[in-house]
Design a protein around this motif. Structure first.
Motif, PDB file in Angstrom:
ATOM      1  N   LEU A   1       0.829  -1.203   0.000  1.00 51.77           N
ATOM      2  CA  LEU A   1       0.000   0.000   0.000  1.00 51.77           C
ATOM      3  C   LEU A   1       0.863   1.253   0.000  1.00 51.77           C
ATOM      4  O   LEU A   1       0.574   2.216  -0.721  1.00 51.77           O
ATOM      5  N   LEU A   2       1.921   1.258   0.780  1.00 49.16           N
ATOM      6  CA  LEU A   2       2.825   2.411   0.808  1.00 49.16           C
ATOM      7  C   LEU A   2       3.463   2.635  -0.559  1.00 49.16           C
ATOM      8  O   LEU A   2       3.544   3.767  -1.038  1.00 49.16           O
ATOM      9  N   GLY A   3       3.880   1.556  -1.193  1.00 47.78           N
ATOM     10  CA  GLY A   3       4.481   1.671  -2.515  1.00 47.78           C
ATOM     11  C   GLY A   3       3.498   2.194  -3.544  1.00 47.78           C
ATOM     12  O   GLY A   3       3.853   3.015  -4.394  1.00 47.78           O
ATOM     13  N   LEU A   4       2.262   1.741  -3.475  1.00 43.61           N
ATOM     14  CA  LEU A   4       1.244   2.220  -4.419  1.00 43.61           C
ATOM     15  C   LEU A   4       0.941   3.696  -4.218  1.00 43.61           C
ATOM     16  O   LEU A   4       0.750   4.438  -5.182  1.00 43.61           O
ATOM     17  N   VAL A   5       0.910   4.149  -2.958  1.00 40.24           N
ATOM     18  CA  VAL A   5       0.643   5.567  -2.680  1.00 40.24           C
ATOM     19  C   VAL A   5       1.831   6.410  -3.124  1.00 40.24           C
ATOM     20  O   VAL A   5       1.665   7.463  -3.743  1.00 40.24           O
ATOM     21  N   LEU A   6       3.047   5.955  -2.847  1.00 38.60           N
ATOM     22  CA  LEU A   6       4.237   6.738  -3.194  1.00 38.60           C
ATOM     23  C   LEU A   6       4.446   6.824  -4.709  1.00 38.60           C
ATOM     24  O   LEU A   6       4.992   7.808  -5.199  1.00 38.60           O
ATOM     25  N   THR A   7       4.046   5.810  -5.438  1.00 40.20           N
ATOM     26  CA  THR A   7       4.197   5.857  -6.885  1.00 40.20           C
ATOM     27  C   THR A   7       3.038   6.572  -7.567  1.00 40.20           C
ATOM     28  O   THR A   7       3.099   6.822  -8.765  1.00 40.20           O
ATOM     29  N   GLY A   8       1.992   6.893  -6.826  1.00 41.85           N
ATOM     30  CA  GLY A   8       0.872   7.628  -7.380  1.00 41.85           C
ATOM     31  C   GLY A   8      -0.181   6.748  -8.017  1.00 41.85           C
ATOM     32  O   GLY A   8      -1.136   7.259  -8.603  1.00 41.85           O
ATOM     33  N   LEU A   9      -0.038   5.446  -7.932  1.00 38.98           N
ATOM     34  CA  LEU A   9      -1.051   4.556  -8.503  1.00 38.98           C
ATOM     35  C   LEU A   9      -2.311   4.491  -7.650  1.00 38.98           C
ATOM     36  O   LEU A   9      -3.374   4.141  -8.145  1.00 38.98           O
ATOM     37  N   LEU A  10      -2.173   4.837  -6.387  1.00 38.61           N
ATOM     38  CA  LEU A  10      -3.300   4.814  -5.450  1.00 38.61           C
ATOM     39  C   LEU A  10      -3.322   6.174  -4.752  1.00 38.61           C
ATOM     40  O   LEU A  10      -2.307   6.599  -4.204  1.00 38.61           O
ATOM     41  N   PRO A  11      -4.457   6.893  -4.795  1.00 36.51           N
ATOM     42  CA  PRO A  11      -4.489   8.199  -4.141  1.00 36.51           C
ATOM     43  C   PRO A  11      -4.328   8.055  -2.624  1.00 36.51           C
ATOM     44  O   PRO A  11      -4.828   7.104  -2.019  1.00 36.51           O
ATOM     45  N   GLY A  12      -3.622   8.986  -2.026  1.00 31.94           N
ATOM     46  CA  GLY A  12      -3.327   8.935  -0.596  1.00 31.94           C
ATOM     47  C   GLY A  12      -4.547   9.020   0.285  1.00 31.94           C
ATOM     48  O   GLY A  12      -4.573   8.458   1.378  1.00 31.94           O
ATOM     49  N   TRP A  13      -5.589   9.704  -0.170  1.00 31.15           N
ATOM     50  CA  TRP A  13      -6.783   9.839   0.658  1.00 31.15           C
ATOM     51  C   TRP A  13      -7.545   8.521   0.775  1.00 31.15           C
ATOM     52  O   TRP A  13      -8.382   8.361   1.643  1.00 31.15           O
ATOM     53  N   LEU A  14      -7.247   7.575  -0.110  1.00 33.14           N
ATOM     54  CA  LEU A  14      -7.959   6.298  -0.088  1.00 33.14           C
ATOM     55  C   LEU A  14      -7.478   5.387   1.041  1.00 33.14           C
ATOM     56  O   LEU A  14      -8.229   4.572   1.553  1.00 33.14           O
ATOM     57  N   VAL A  15      -6.222   5.535   1.443  1.00 30.02           N
ATOM     58  CA  VAL A  15      -5.654   4.701   2.513  1.00 30.02           C
ATOM     59  C   VAL A  15      -5.739   5.486   3.813  1.00 30.02           C
ATOM     60  O   VAL A  15      -5.213   6.594   3.891  1.00 30.02           O
ATOM     61  N   PRO A  16      -6.412   4.944   4.817  1.00 24.44           N
ATOM     62  CA  PRO A  16      -6.550   5.693   6.082  1.00 24.44           C
ATOM     63  C   PRO A  16      -5.243   5.803   6.833  1.00 24.44           C
ATOM     64  O   PRO A  16      -4.356   5.066   6.753  1.00 24.44           O
TER      65      PRO A  16
END
Length: 48
Positions: free
Chosen positions: A33-48
């Motif tokens: 999850l951290l990798g997905l958020v840092l690479t921009g594939l997953l928006p940060g607001w989606l992960v609590p």
């Protein structure tokens, strides 16, 4: 005074193996999850 089970008890060995697997699974999912958020594939607001 508590008795400690012998180190070669199969029940203790299997219990420790399950706990270790759960810990590693949580670590891997968190890093993914951290990798997905840092690479921009997953928006940060989606992960609590």
């Amino acid at each position: 005074m508590t008795e400690t089970p012998p180190p070669d008890d199969p029940a203790v060995g299997s219990a420790r193996r399950v706990a270790l697997n759960e810990d590693w699974a949580a670590t891997i999912v968190g890093l993914l999850l951290l990798g997905l958020v840092l690479t921009g594939l997953l928006p940060g607001w989606l992960v609590p």
